[in-house]
Design a protein around this motif. Structure first.
Motif, PDB file in Angstrom:
ATOM      1  N   ARG A   9      42.896  39.727  30.775  1.00  0.00           N
ATOM      2  CA  ARG A   9      43.370  39.441  29.418  1.00  0.00           C
ATOM      3  C   ARG A   9      43.792  40.729  28.720  1.00  0.00           C
ATOM      4  O   ARG A   9      43.109  41.754  28.784  1.00  0.00           O
ATOM      5  CB  ARG A   9      42.279  38.757  28.608  1.00  0.00           C
ATOM      6  N   ARG A  31      33.340  37.842  41.172  1.00  0.00           N
ATOM      7  CA  ARG A  31      34.139  36.646  40.956  1.00  0.00           C
ATOM      8  C   ARG A  31      35.475  36.779  41.690  1.00  0.00           C
ATOM      9  O   ARG A  31      36.080  37.843  41.702  1.00  0.00           O
ATOM     10  CB  ARG A  31      34.393  36.433  39.461  1.00  0.00           C
ATOM     11  N   GLU A  72      40.063  30.553  43.009  1.00  0.00           N
ATOM     12  CA  GLU A  72      40.025  31.506  41.898  1.00  0.00           C
ATOM     13  C   GLU A  72      38.948  31.108  40.895  1.00  0.00           C
ATOM     14  O   GLU A  72      38.844  29.944  40.509  1.00  0.00           O
ATOM     15  CB  GLU A  72      41.382  31.583  41.188  1.00  0.00           C
ATOM     16  N   GLY A  73      38.148  32.089  40.510  1.00  0.00           N
ATOM     17  CA  GLY A  73      37.098  31.852  39.534  1.00  0.00           C
ATOM     18  C   GLY A  73      35.730  31.625  40.135  1.00  0.00           C
ATOM     19  O   GLY A  73      34.728  31.673  39.409  1.00  0.00           O
ATOM     20  N   ASP A  74      35.628  31.394  41.446  1.00  0.00           N
ATOM     21  CA  ASP A  74      34.328  31.170  42.078  1.00  0.00           C
ATOM     22  C   ASP A  74      33.540  32.476  42.142  1.00  0.00           C
ATOM     23  O   ASP A  74      34.103  33.565  42.305  1.00  0.00           O
ATOM     24  CB  ASP A  74      34.495  30.602  43.487  1.00  0.00           C
ATOM     25  N   MET A  75      32.217  32.363  42.029  1.00  0.00           N
ATOM     26  CA  MET A  75      31.331  33.505  42.187  1.00  0.00           C
ATOM     27  C   MET A  75      30.876  33.576  43.641  1.00  0.00           C
ATOM     28  O   MET A  75      30.541  32.551  44.242  1.00  0.00           O
ATOM     29  CB  MET A  75      30.119  33.392  41.264  1.00  0.00           C
ATOM     30  N   THR A 129      36.147  40.763  42.226  1.00  0.00           N
ATOM     31  CA  THR A 129      35.715  41.804  41.297  1.00  0.00           C
ATOM     32  C   THR A 129      34.552  42.584  41.893  1.00  0.00           C
ATOM     33  O   THR A 129      33.728  42.049  42.629  1.00  0.00           O
ATOM     34  CB  THR A 129      35.276  41.192  39.963  1.00  0.00           C
ATOM     35  N   THR A 156      32.740  39.935  30.053  1.00  0.00           N
ATOM     36  CA  THR A 156      32.394  39.252  31.289  1.00  0.00           C
ATOM     37  C   THR A 156      33.620  39.181  32.190  1.00  0.00           C
ATOM     38  O   THR A 156      34.747  39.376  31.759  1.00  0.00           O
ATOM     39  CB  THR A 156      31.882  37.826  31.003  1.00  0.00           C
ATOM     40  N   THR A 157      33.359  38.862  33.456  1.00  0.00           N
ATOM     41  CA  THR A 157      34.461  38.748  34.416  1.00  0.00           C
ATOM     42  C   THR A 157      35.284  37.489  34.187  1.00  0.00           C
ATOM     43  O   THR A 157      36.322  37.320  34.823  1.00  0.00           O
ATOM     44  CB  THR A 157      33.908  38.740  35.845  1.00  0.00           C
ATOM     45  N   GLU A 158      34.852  36.611  33.286  1.00  0.00           N
ATOM     46  CA  GLU A 158      35.660  35.438  32.968  1.00  0.00           C
ATOM     47  C   GLU A 158      36.933  35.817  32.212  1.00  0.00           C
ATOM     48  O   GLU A 158      37.870  35.034  32.133  1.00  0.00           O
ATOM     49  CB  GLU A 158      34.847  34.451  32.137  1.00  0.00           C
ATOM     50  N   LEU A 159      36.952  37.015  31.624  1.00  0.00           N
ATOM     51  CA  LEU A 159      38.089  37.438  30.818  1.00  0.00           C
ATOM     52  C   LEU A 159      38.962  38.458  31.541  1.00  0.00           C
ATOM     53  O   LEU A 159      39.814  39.088  30.915  1.00  0.00           O
ATOM     54  CB  LEU A 159      37.581  38.058  29.499  1.00  0.00           C
TER      55      LEU A 159
END
Length: 341
Positions: free
Chosen positions: A267, A177, A77-80, A199, A261-264
């Protein structure tokens, strides 16, 4: 005689004082210093506070194409990932056995084709020397062609089996991501089973509104984020899409906000969205002062005397302007108690 003289002098003195009082004009009261404003009703964007979720326009699934054991999973999870990147591999031992069986069939077919071509060569030579008839030669030619066709079919089956083994590679369907990994390495998977969620498309703010507001929200309407801890460039965006379907009495709306960004992704945030316009009393924030938790404005009375009046305010989309809900009315004259800083 002396008494009359004193009375005359007193009368003249009183007459002089009365004349001075009649000539004295009242002093005009000075207007309070500072910027003044006459309250008037203005059109204000009507907003609705709703809950939203940061997500992407689409989400793609990396799925297994064959059944077997997931022997390799190279993402978390979180890897691009990029489009077409191999993120896992599924192995089915039966496919290997089938491929080797088809290889044996290819070898047998090739041997039969070699024998048929040799027979054809001998029969052709005997036919040329008038030993065999034309029918015998035609039979040998047909047998050789059939053997070649069997060889081609066996090779095709072996290639199909080998390509089936290649279908065990799990590829990322889109660049983005990795949001969620559905299974772990060593698990048994079936065809079509999702291995990871990725994503796809730009990040958006997805809002849910009651169906009663379906006709009041249009693409281009402003959206304002109210959370203060979001690391985004701007807190204002606009509606880009209104979904036509109503699910559970609510409609979904996508809004583009710069800096997301896709980091959020995932949320939950609070936001306000424009749903039309209404009449409201708005004043610049510099006309309002806050003392002990209460908001006040300086109102100038008709006799030019300023007085502090408590008011109830509400924020607007403009950080330099507030709406006055109660305490004053349209037509009142206000004076700024502080300068614009």
């Amino acid at each position: 005689m002396k008494m009359w003289t004193l009375m005359a002098a007193a009368a003249l003195t009183l007459s002089a004082c009365g004349g001075a009082d009649e000539k004295r004009e009242p002093t005009a009261k000075a207007a309070p210093a500072g910027e003044q404003l006459v309250l008037a009703s203005n059109l204000l964007a009507d907003t609705k506070t709703v809950a939203g979720e940061i997500t992407t326009r689409d989400q793609s699934q990396a799925r297994a194409r064959i059944s077997g054991v997931l022997v390799v999973l190279s993402v978390r999870e979180g890897d691009m990932v990029s489009r077409g990147q191999q993120i896992g591999r599924v192995v089915d031992d039966r496919i290997g056995f089938e491929t080797r069986a088809y290889g044996a069939q290819v070898a047998a077919a090739e041997a039969e084709a070699t024998r048929a071509r040799a027979d054809l060569g001998r029969i052709q030579d005997l036919y040329d020397h008038n030993v065999y008839a034309k029918a015998r030669l035609d039979q040998a030619v047909a047998a050789s062609r059939a053997a070649d066709a069997q060889t081609a079919a066996a090779r095709a089956e072996r290639g199909a089996s080998a390509s089936m083994a290649g279908q065990g590679a799990i590829l990322a369907p889109a660049a983005g991501r990795v949001l969620k990994v559905e299974v772990t390495a060593g698990s048994v998977v079936s065809p079509g089973m999702s291995v990871a969620t990725i994503t796809a498309g730009p990040p958006v703010l997805r809002l849910e509104l009651p169906e009663s507001l379906a006709g009041r929200v249009k693409p281009g309407a402003r959206v304002l984020l109210t959370a203060d801890d979001l690391p985004v460039e701007a807190r204002q965006g606009q509606v880009t899409q209104v979904y036509p379907a109503i699910v559970g009495g609510r409609i979904q709306i996508d809004a583009a906000v710069p800096g997301l960004t896709t980091e959020l992704v995932g949320r939950r945030v609070a936001a306000s969205i424009e749903i039309g316009q209404r009449q409201a009393l708005t004043v610049p924030r510099r006309f309002v002062t806050t003392r002990y938790g209460l908001d006040y404005v300086e109102v100038i009375s008709p006799d030019r005397k300023p007085s502090a009046v408590p008011v109830q305010t509400a924020p607007t989309n403009d950080p330099e302007t507030v709406e006055i809900l109660s305490g004053v009315k349209a037509g009142d004259r206000l004076v700024a108690t502080r300068t614009q800083g």
